[in-house]
Scaffold this active site. Sequence first.
Site, PDB file in Angstrom:
ATOM      1  N   SER A 175     -58.205  19.613  -3.089  1.00 20.75           N
ATOM      2  CA  SER A 175     -58.723  18.405  -2.422  1.00 20.75           C
ATOM      3  C   SER A 175     -60.181  18.592  -2.025  1.00 20.75           C
ATOM      4  CB  SER A 175     -57.937  18.133  -1.140  1.00 20.75           C
ATOM      5  OG  SER A 175     -56.604  17.895  -1.434  1.00 20.75           O
ATOM      6  N   HIS A 183     -56.758  12.825  -7.164  1.00 20.83           N
ATOM      7  CA  HIS A 183     -56.318  13.973  -7.960  1.00 20.83           C
ATOM      8  C   HIS A 183     -56.292  13.692  -9.485  1.00 20.83           C
ATOM      9  CE1 HIS A 183     -55.102  17.200  -5.144  1.00 20.83           C
ATOM     10  NE2 HIS A 183     -54.877  16.224  -4.300  1.00 20.83           N
ATOM     11  N   HIS A 192     -48.391  18.103  -8.199  1.00 16.97           N
ATOM     12  CA  HIS A 192     -47.662  18.767  -7.115  1.00 16.97           C
ATOM     13  C   HIS A 192     -46.175  18.574  -7.339  1.00 16.97           C
ATOM     14  CE1 HIS A 192     -51.649  17.760  -5.536  1.00 16.97           C
ATOM     15  NE2 HIS A 192     -51.522  18.824  -4.763  1.00 16.97           N
ATOM     16  N   TYR A 207     -44.041  17.716  -5.214  1.00 14.56           N
ATOM     17  CA  TYR A 207     -43.523  16.525  -4.512  1.00 14.56           C
ATOM     18  C   TYR A 207     -43.694  15.241  -5.319  1.00 14.56           C
ATOM     19  CZ  TYR A 207     -48.430  15.854  -3.111  1.00 14.56           C
ATOM     20  OH  TYR A 207     -49.789  15.705  -3.109  1.00 14.56           O
ATOM     21  N   GLU A 208     -44.481  15.286  -6.397  1.00 15.39           N
ATOM     22  CA  GLU A 208     -44.629  14.079  -7.213  1.00 15.39           C
ATOM     23  C   GLU A 208     -43.391  13.818  -8.071  1.00 15.39           C
ATOM     24  OE1 GLU A 208     -48.801  13.439  -8.744  1.00 15.39           O
ATOM     25  OE2 GLU A 208     -48.989  15.461  -7.939  1.00 15.39           O
ATOM     26  N   ALA A 241     -56.389  22.573  -0.060  1.00 23.06           N
ATOM     27  CA  ALA A 241     -56.594  22.228   1.348  1.00 23.06           C
ATOM     28  C   ALA A 241     -55.291  22.549   2.061  1.00 23.06           C
ATOM     29  CB  ALA A 241     -56.927  20.752   1.490  1.00 23.06           C
ATOM     30  N   MET A 247     -49.138  22.409   0.129  1.00 21.60           N
ATOM     31  CA  MET A 247     -48.118  21.889  -0.787  1.00 21.60           C
ATOM     32  C   MET A 247     -48.398  22.269  -2.242  1.00 21.60           C
ATOM     33  SD  MET A 247     -47.857  18.090   0.907  1.00 21.60           S
ATOM     34  CE  MET A 247     -47.942  17.878   2.701  1.00 21.60           C
ATOM     35  N   SER A 248     -49.126  23.355  -2.439  1.00 20.71           N
ATOM     36  CA  SER A 248     -49.500  23.729  -3.813  1.00 20.71           C
ATOM     37  C   SER A 248     -49.700  25.236  -3.895  1.00 20.71           C
ATOM     38  CB  SER A 248     -50.802  23.022  -4.216  1.00 20.71           C
ATOM     39  OG  SER A 248     -51.873  23.530  -3.449  1.00 20.71           O
ATOM     40  N   ASN A 277     -57.161  20.774   8.564  1.00 17.17           N
ATOM     41  CA  ASN A 277     -56.696  20.301   9.881  1.00 17.17           C
ATOM     42  C   ASN A 277     -55.916  21.427  10.532  1.00 17.17           C
ATOM     43  OD1 ASN A 277     -54.783  19.393   7.528  1.00 17.17           O
ATOM     44  ND2 ASN A 277     -53.457  19.678   9.301  1.00 17.17           N
ATOM     45  N   HIS A 298     -53.122  11.785   5.449  1.00 14.50           N
ATOM     46  CA  HIS A 298     -53.786  12.237   4.226  1.00 14.50           C
ATOM     47  C   HIS A 298     -55.286  11.959   4.298  1.00 14.50           C
ATOM     48  CE1 HIS A 298     -54.363  13.273   0.042  1.00 14.50           C
ATOM     49  NE2 HIS A 298     -54.827  12.074  -0.227  1.00 14.50           N
TER      50      HIS A 298
HETATM   51  N1  HPA Z   1     -49.594  20.701   5.959  1.00 17.72           N
HETATM   52  C1  HPA Z   1     -49.327  20.800   4.654  1.00 17.72           C
HETATM   53  N2  HPA Z   1     -50.239  20.602   3.715  1.00 17.72           N
HETATM   54  C2  HPA Z   1     -51.480  20.314   4.105  1.00 17.72           C
HETATM   55  C3  HPA Z   1     -51.832  20.197   5.453  1.00 17.72           C
HETATM   56  C4  HPA Z   1     -50.833  20.399   6.435  1.00 17.72           C
HETATM   57  O1  HPA Z   1     -51.060  20.308   7.654  1.00 17.72           O
HETATM   58  N3  HPA Z   1     -53.163  19.905   5.478  1.00 17.72           N
HETATM   59  C5  HPA Z   1     -53.589  19.856   4.200  1.00 17.72           C
HETATM   60  N4  HPA Z   1     -52.571  20.095   3.353  1.00 17.72           N
END
Ligand code: HPA
Length: 273
Positions: A31, A62, A84, A86-87, A114, A212-213, A236, A248
Site C-alpha cells: 500500500s 491495488h 490478498h 481475503y479477496e 502496510a 493481511m499479506s 496505524n 482503510h
Molecule cells: N491490521 C491489519 N492489517 C493492517 C492494519 C491493521 O491494523 N493496518 C494496515 N494493515
Amino acid sequence: MGQIYKKLTDCYDSIKDRIPFAPKVALVLGSGLGNYADSIDVKAEIEYSDIKDFPVSTVPGHAGKFIFGYVGSVPVVCMKGRVHYYEGYPVTDVVLPTRLMKLMGAEILFLTNASGGINASFGAGDFMLITDHISCFAPNPLIGQNIDELGVRFPDMSTVYDKELQEKIRKAASDNEIALKEGIYAQLTGPSFESPAEIRMLRSLGVDAVGMSTVVEAIAANHMGMRICGISCVANLAAGMVEHPLTHDEVQEAANKAAPLFQKLITESIISF
Ligand code: HPA
C-alpha cells in the site's frame, strides 16, 4: 504434473517472450508504493489481466501489473498490486505471482506492506524491518501435493528473512538517516481489522506488527530457495491502541504519506544488494 504447477508454467509460457531480462530482485509493492515504478528506469510492463487465469486484485489502489526496470544497475521486476487471501482466491493463487517471478529468474524476494503497529514503541509512519514472522493464522500455501519441481515437502523455516539482506537494509537506512525499527510480523486473513483482544493476544505472542499479506508469499519463496527480505510500513497503531475506529482510508493515507521515504529506503537497499 500437478494442476497448480501446470497453471504456473502455463502463466510463464504465456508471457515469457515479453520478459525483457532475468530480474535479480522481485519487489512486491505494498500500500502506498504503487508509484514506485515512476522512479525507476522502466523497460517493460505486463498487465496481470493479460496473463491467462492470473489472479487480479479487487482492492482499490491495488490494480496490477509486473513492471520490469533497473534500480541503479540492478534488474528488478516489481509487482504493482498484489492479491490478498481475503479477496477469495485460494492461497495457491495468492502465491502464484511470487512463484512466477522465481521462474522469471528472480533470486531475491523483497516484500513490502502496510501494517498495524502492536509494539508500543511504534508510531504511524514508522518502517519495520521484518526479522521473522508468525504464519499460523493464515493457511499455509504449501498445503496439498508438494510441487517437487519447486522445493521439498518439509522446508526449513529457521532463517526465512536473509541475514545478509537484513544487514544491508540496516546499513542503507542508517547511511541515509532513515529510522528503521525491527520486529516480528504476523499475517491474519483479514479483511476485518483485528479486535483489541486479538491485538493483546498477538502482543503476548511477541508480534510487533500485523497485516493481511506477505507471510504466505515468504513461505512460498522460502520453499523455492529464494533469499527473502521485507519491510513493513506501520500505517496505524493497531485496534485498541487508539481511541478511533480503523479505516482503510486511514491506512492508505498514512502509507501514501510515508511513501517518498519508503521509496528511498527501498531504492538504497536494492542498490546495495
Ligand atoms: N491490521 C491489519 N492489517 C493492517 C492494519 C491493521 O491494523 N493496518 C494496515 N494493515
